[in-house]
Design an enzyme around this catalytic site. Sequence first.
Site, PDB file in Angstrom:
ATOM      1  CB  SER A  70      -1.066   0.176   1.239  1.00 32.56           C
ATOM      2  OG  SER A  70      -1.380   1.374   1.464  1.00 32.56           O
ATOM      3  CG  HIS A 124      -3.871  -1.511  -1.473  1.00 34.76           C
ATOM      4  ND1 HIS A 124      -5.199  -2.377  -1.617  1.00 34.76           N
ATOM      5  CD2 HIS A 124      -4.374  -0.726  -0.157  1.00 34.76           C
ATOM      6  CE1 HIS A 124      -6.210  -2.049  -0.592  1.00 34.76           C
ATOM      7  NE2 HIS A 124      -5.793  -0.786  -0.058  1.00 34.76           N
ATOM      8  CG  ASP A 137      -4.997   2.624   0.925  1.00 30.83           C
ATOM      9  OD1 ASP A 137      -6.124   1.821   1.008  1.00 30.83           O
ATOM     10  OD2 ASP A 137      -3.982   2.335   1.358  1.00 30.83           O
ATOM     11  CG  MET A 157      -7.956   7.723   2.593  1.00 34.99           C
ATOM     12  SD  MET A 157      -7.198   7.722   4.246  1.00 34.99           S
ATOM     13  CE  MET A 157      -6.152   5.991   4.377  1.00 34.99           C
ATOM     14  CG  HIS A 209      -9.374   0.413  -0.185  1.00 34.20           C
ATOM     15  ND1 HIS A 209      -8.607   0.355   1.075  1.00 34.20           N
ATOM     16  CD2 HIS A 209     -10.700   0.587   0.097  1.00 34.20           C
ATOM     17  CE1 HIS A 209      -9.354   0.217   1.971  1.00 34.20           C
ATOM     18  NE2 HIS A 209     -10.695   0.322   1.391  1.00 34.20           N
ATOM     19  CG  MET A 235     -11.342   3.673   2.375  1.00 36.18           C
ATOM     20  SD  MET A 235      -9.703   3.626   3.499  1.00 36.18           S
ATOM     21  CE  MET A 235      -8.465   3.809   1.942  1.00 36.18           C
ATOM     22  CG  MET A 290     -11.797  -2.030   5.660  1.00 38.09           C
ATOM     23  SD  MET A 290     -10.297  -1.748   4.671  1.00 38.09           S
ATOM     24  CE  MET A 290      -9.053  -1.055   5.949  1.00 38.09           C
ATOM     25  N   GLY A 311      -8.916   4.244   7.299  1.00 36.58           N
ATOM     26  CA  GLY A 311      -8.526   5.974   7.564  1.00 36.58           C
ATOM     27  C   GLY A 311      -7.042   6.122   7.740  1.00 36.58           C
ATOM     28  CG  ASP A 332      -6.210  -2.343   3.562  1.00 37.11           C
ATOM     29  OD1 ASP A 332      -5.188  -1.998   4.332  1.00 37.11           O
ATOM     30  OD2 ASP A 332      -6.838  -1.477   2.824  1.00 37.11           O
ATOM     31  N   GLY A 351       1.105  -1.619   4.497  1.00 38.43           N
ATOM     32  CA  GLY A 351       1.807  -0.609   4.086  1.00 38.43           C
ATOM     33  C   GLY A 351       3.041  -0.467   4.787  1.00 38.43           C
ATOM     34  CB  SER A 352       3.625   0.240   8.584  1.00 39.18           C
ATOM     35  OG  SER A 352       2.585   0.432   8.611  1.00 39.18           O
TER      36      SER A 352
END
Length: 220
Positions: A9, A34, A36, A38, A67, A69, A138, A143, A176, A198-199
Amino acid sequence: MNKPQMAPSILAADFNRLGEQLRVIEDCGVSYLHIDVMDGLFVPQISMGMPVIESIRKESGMVFDVHLMIVDPIRYIQTFADCGADIITFHVEAAEDPETVIAAIRKAGKKVGISVKPGTPVEAVRQYLPEIDQLLVMTVEPGFGGQKYIPEMTDKIRAAREMIRACGADCDVEVDGGIRKETIGTALEAGANLFVAGSAIFRGDLRENLAYYEKFLAQA
Ligand code: DX5
Ligand code: ZN
């Protein structure tokens, strides 16, 4: 259904070196990316949108797993399709009429994903399973990156996989949020086959992290 694989991500990427990091990821043989999106309404944060996707599309052959959101996703399906998404995932909680959104994604020639927040039971998407390509469960509240995997979501992943099997559908179960060394095995065992991270991918050494997860999934 795809073989088990990672979907890094880019929310956790170093945006100052995004192109360079994406080349490393692609070079390491990763096929899913991926992304994101938002809107500051469906979730508190505002992340990235069309210009970023359009820009990275020019140099990347990876599958862009977008994705959304965002509230009322129907408004933006064609736009995200045009700017380079391959899979468009929307939240069932955000759509007034999920059927219409599914139809719009199909009409745009893209793969369809539906996502459920931790508080939404998988039963809420049962009727759509035969029509979609992936169900995104999720495993944190959407977020923010860097949160902890919610342990109760393991049973939900299992229920999702079981429900897909029971209705004879063939979709991917993507997870995710909080996916890292300590949690990926649990999600895999419960039935997930696409792992957003991600991290866990971008913190530390990118190549080393990618190699770890590739080896882990290859041996699974
Ligand atoms: C959260 C996003 C995730 C996020 C995951 O709302 O949907 O894709 O990037 O981040 P990590 O892997 O750090 O939990
Ligand atoms: Zn995501």
